[in-house]
Motif scaffolding. Structure first.
Motif, PDB file in Angstrom:
ATOM      1  N   LEU A  19      48.939   1.450  -2.320  1.00  0.00           N
ATOM      2  CA  LEU A  19      48.918   1.870  -0.920  1.00  0.00           C
ATOM      3  C   LEU A  19      48.924   0.644   0.000  1.00  0.00           C
ATOM      4  N   PRO A  20      49.562   0.751   1.158  1.00  0.00           N
ATOM      5  CA  PRO A  20      49.652  -0.404   2.058  1.00  0.00           C
ATOM      6  C   PRO A  20      48.269  -0.935   2.463  1.00  0.00           C
ATOM      7  N   SER A  21      48.134  -2.247   2.470  1.00  0.00           N
ATOM      8  CA  SER A  21      46.868  -2.854   2.898  1.00  0.00           C
ATOM      9  C   SER A  21      46.532  -2.472   4.335  1.00  0.00           C
ATOM     10  N   SER A  22      47.576  -2.295   5.158  1.00  0.00           N
ATOM     11  CA  SER A  22      47.349  -1.939   6.560  1.00  0.00           C
ATOM     12  C   SER A  22      46.625  -0.605   6.692  1.00  0.00           C
ATOM     13  N   LEU A  23      46.870   0.303   5.752  1.00  0.00           N
ATOM     14  CA  LEU A  23      46.203   1.602   5.805  1.00  0.00           C
ATOM     15  C   LEU A  23      44.727   1.448   5.464  1.00  0.00           C
ATOM     16  N   TRP A  24      44.432   0.660   4.451  1.00  0.00           N
ATOM     17  CA  TRP A  24      43.029   0.387   4.129  1.00  0.00           C
ATOM     18  C   TRP A  24      42.336  -0.329   5.284  1.00  0.00           C
ATOM     19  N   GLU A  25      43.021  -1.285   5.887  1.00  0.00           N
ATOM     20  CA  GLU A  25      42.431  -2.028   6.999  1.00  0.00           C
ATOM     21  C   GLU A  25      42.109  -1.112   8.177  1.00  0.00           C
ATOM     22  N   THR A  27      41.051   1.853   7.964  1.00  0.00           N
ATOM     23  CA  THR A  27      39.838   2.620   7.664  1.00  0.00           C
ATOM     24  C   THR A  27      38.569   1.811   7.895  1.00  0.00           C
ATOM     25  N   GLN A  28      38.684   0.492   8.009  1.00  0.00           N
ATOM     26  CA  GLN A  28      37.494  -0.348   8.157  1.00  0.00           C
ATOM     27  C   GLN A  28      36.751  -0.065   9.462  1.00  0.00           C
ATOM     28  N   SER A  29      37.458   0.450  10.448  1.00  0.00           N
ATOM     29  CA  SER A  29      36.826   0.703  11.746  1.00  0.00           C
ATOM     30  C   SER A  29      36.253   2.112  11.858  1.00  0.00           C
ATOM     31  N   LEU A  30      36.275   2.876  10.778  1.00  0.00           N
ATOM     32  CA  LEU A  30      35.733   4.233  10.825  1.00  0.00           C
ATOM     33  C   LEU A  30      34.228   4.194  11.058  1.00  0.00           C
ATOM     34  N   ASP A  31      33.762   5.027  11.971  1.00  0.00           N
ATOM     35  CA  ASP A  31      32.335   5.201  12.210  1.00  0.00           C
ATOM     36  C   ASP A  31      31.879   6.397  11.371  1.00  0.00           C
ATOM     37  N   MET A  32      31.066   6.155  10.348  1.00  0.00           N
ATOM     38  CA  MET A  32      30.702   7.213   9.411  1.00  0.00           C
ATOM     39  C   MET A  32      29.965   8.363  10.084  1.00  0.00           C
ATOM     40  N   GLN A  33      29.124   8.067  11.049  1.00  0.00           N
ATOM     41  CA  GLN A  33      28.391   9.136  11.731  1.00  0.00           C
ATOM     42  C   GLN A  33      29.344  10.001  12.558  1.00  0.00           C
ATOM     43  N   VAL A  34      30.269   9.349  13.227  1.00  0.00           N
ATOM     44  CA  VAL A  34      31.270  10.099  13.982  1.00  0.00           C
ATOM     45  C   VAL A  34      32.126  10.924  13.043  1.00  0.00           C
ATOM     46  N   ARG A  65      37.541  -0.201  -1.513  1.00  0.00           N
ATOM     47  CA  ARG A  65      38.927   0.255  -1.612  1.00  0.00           C
ATOM     48  C   ARG A  65      39.180   0.970  -2.940  1.00  0.00           C
ATOM     49  N   GLN A  66      38.337   1.963  -3.191  1.00  0.00           N
ATOM     50  CA  GLN A  66      38.445   2.733  -4.426  1.00  0.00           C
ATOM     51  C   GLN A  66      38.633   4.210  -4.117  1.00  0.00           C
ATOM     52  N   LEU A  67      39.458   4.881  -4.905  1.00  0.00           N
ATOM     53  CA  LEU A  67      39.689   6.314  -4.790  1.00  0.00           C
ATOM     54  C   LEU A  67      39.492   6.972  -6.147  1.00  0.00           C
ATOM     55  N   SER A  68      38.878   8.160  -6.137  1.00  0.00           N
ATOM     56  CA  SER A  68      38.695   8.920  -7.374  1.00  0.00           C
ATOM     57  C   SER A  68      38.409  10.370  -7.015  1.00  0.00           C
ATOM     58  N   TRP A  69      38.294  11.207  -8.046  1.00  0.00           N
ATOM     59  CA  TRP A  69      37.960  12.624  -7.863  1.00  0.00           C
ATOM     60  C   TRP A  69      36.558  12.891  -8.387  1.00  0.00           C
ATOM     61  N   LEU A  70      35.851  13.790  -7.745  1.00  0.00           N
ATOM     62  CA  LEU A  70      34.521  14.170  -8.208  1.00  0.00           C
ATOM     63  C   LEU A  70      34.598  14.989  -9.488  1.00  0.00           C
ATOM     64  N   ALA A  84      44.939  11.216   2.105  1.00  0.00           N
ATOM     65  CA  ALA A  84      43.499  11.136   2.379  1.00  0.00           C
ATOM     66  C   ALA A  84      43.173  10.031   3.383  1.00  0.00           C
ATOM     67  N   LEU A  85      43.733   8.846   3.193  1.00  0.00           N
ATOM     68  CA  LEU A  85      43.429   7.750   4.113  1.00  0.00           C
ATOM     69  C   LEU A  85      44.030   7.993   5.493  1.00  0.00           C
ATOM     70  N   SER A  86      45.244   8.517   5.540  1.00  0.00           N
ATOM     71  CA  SER A  86      45.865   8.831   6.831  1.00  0.00           C
ATOM     72  C   SER A  86      45.042   9.865   7.578  1.00  0.00           C
ATOM     73  N   TYR A  87      44.541  10.849   6.853  1.00  0.00           N
ATOM     74  CA  TYR A  87      43.722  11.898   7.461  1.00  0.00           C
ATOM     75  C   TYR A  87      42.464  11.302   8.100  1.00  0.00           C
ATOM     76  N   LEU A  88      41.759  10.455   7.354  1.00  0.00           N
ATOM     77  CA  LEU A  88      40.521   9.875   7.882  1.00  0.00           C
ATOM     78  C   LEU A  88      40.778   9.012   9.115  1.00  0.00           C
ATOM     79  N   VAL A  89      41.839   8.235   9.068  1.00  0.00           N
ATOM     80  CA  VAL A  89      42.154   7.352  10.187  1.00  0.00           C
ATOM     81  C   VAL A  89      42.473   8.148  11.447  1.00  0.00           C
ATOM     82  N   ASN A  90      43.097   9.316  11.277  1.00  0.00           N
ATOM     83  CA  ASN A  90      43.562  10.105  12.429  1.00  0.00           C
ATOM     84  C   ASN A  90      42.683  11.300  12.767  1.00  0.00           C
ATOM     85  N   LEU A  91      41.561  11.465  12.071  1.00  0.00           N
ATOM     86  CA  LEU A  91      40.708  12.628  12.297  1.00  0.00           C
ATOM     87  C   LEU A  91      40.221  12.679  13.734  1.00  0.00           C
ATOM     88  N   LYS A  92      40.355  13.848  14.340  1.00  0.00           N
ATOM     89  CA  LYS A  92      39.972  14.028  15.744  1.00  0.00           C
ATOM     90  C   LYS A  92      39.138  15.297  15.895  1.00  0.00           C
TER      91      LYS A  92
END
Length: 213
Positions: A19-25, A27-34, A65-70, A84-92
């Protein structure tokens, strides 16, 4: 699948680790509480995001930067990671629209989702509904899908929180084949670009392949 290969079938993409590094990058600004407030079905435990995804739970570790299934040891695919990463980055924090539309009605959709480019893939779900209906019902239940009163049979599948698909089925006869119409909520372009939405459409259809896990 005719036409362009989906990323999971195209060796040029590899697996989720490419996956592109830019996509992971991003996600670094995600606020977990938000994130938890915006998606009430999303849980966070020990810095791991638990994301409901097509009847399973996707585990996302942003720092490592790890992905897996429960539920399974299967490796996530490129498409699953991309979605999954695109969804988190764009969640509104939005409400679903009352409008349900064809992917071709989305911004840029008429060109992207045309038959000559990236037609929405629905042949597996249609075959399952038409020829293996008990299996269709069992798969729908596993995905937490529900029936809706439209067509000869209609279903709504919650792919991710705030991202449902609707499939409207019509029975054929001796002269006409059975058909299915895919509808997406009019808000979906806020979460996904056309190529990522196409990947999600691929995944939903694949779930209904015979003997698919």
């Amino acid at each position: 699948m005719r036409g362009i290969l989906s990323p999971d079938e195209n060796p040029a993409y590899g697996n989720w680790k490419t996956l592109p590094s830019s996509l992971w990058e991003a996600t670094q600004s995600l606020d977990m509480q938000v994130l938890m407030r915006q998606g009430s079905e999303i849980a966070i435990q020990n810095d791991t995001i638990h994301l409901p995804f097509l009847g399973k739970t996707f585990l996302i570790q942003i720092k490592n930067r790890q992905l897996s299934w429960l539920e399974t040891s299967d490796e996530p695919t490129f498409q699953e990671g991309l979605i999954a990463l695109s969804y988190l980055v764009n969640l509104k924090p939005i409400d679903l629209s009352k409008r349900w539309i064809s992917p071709m009605e989305l911004p840029g959709g008429r060109t992207f989702f045309s038959n000559g480019s990236h037609p929405p893939k629905t042949d597996a779900i249609l075959r399952c509904w038409n020829s293996r209906h008990p299996e269709f019902i069992a798969t729908l239940k596993r995905l937490d899908g529900t029936f809706i009163p439209t067509g000869d049979e209609g279903v709504e599948i919650p792919c991710l929180p705030l991202v449902p698909f609707r499939y409207i089925f019509y029975e054929g006869d001796v002269t006409l084949p059975s058909t299915v119409t895919l509808l997406v909520n009019a808000t979906i372009h806020l979460f996904f670009s056309p190529d990522v939405l196409w990947a999600l459409i691929n995944l939903v259809d694949h779930v209904f392949l015979k003997d698919s896990a």
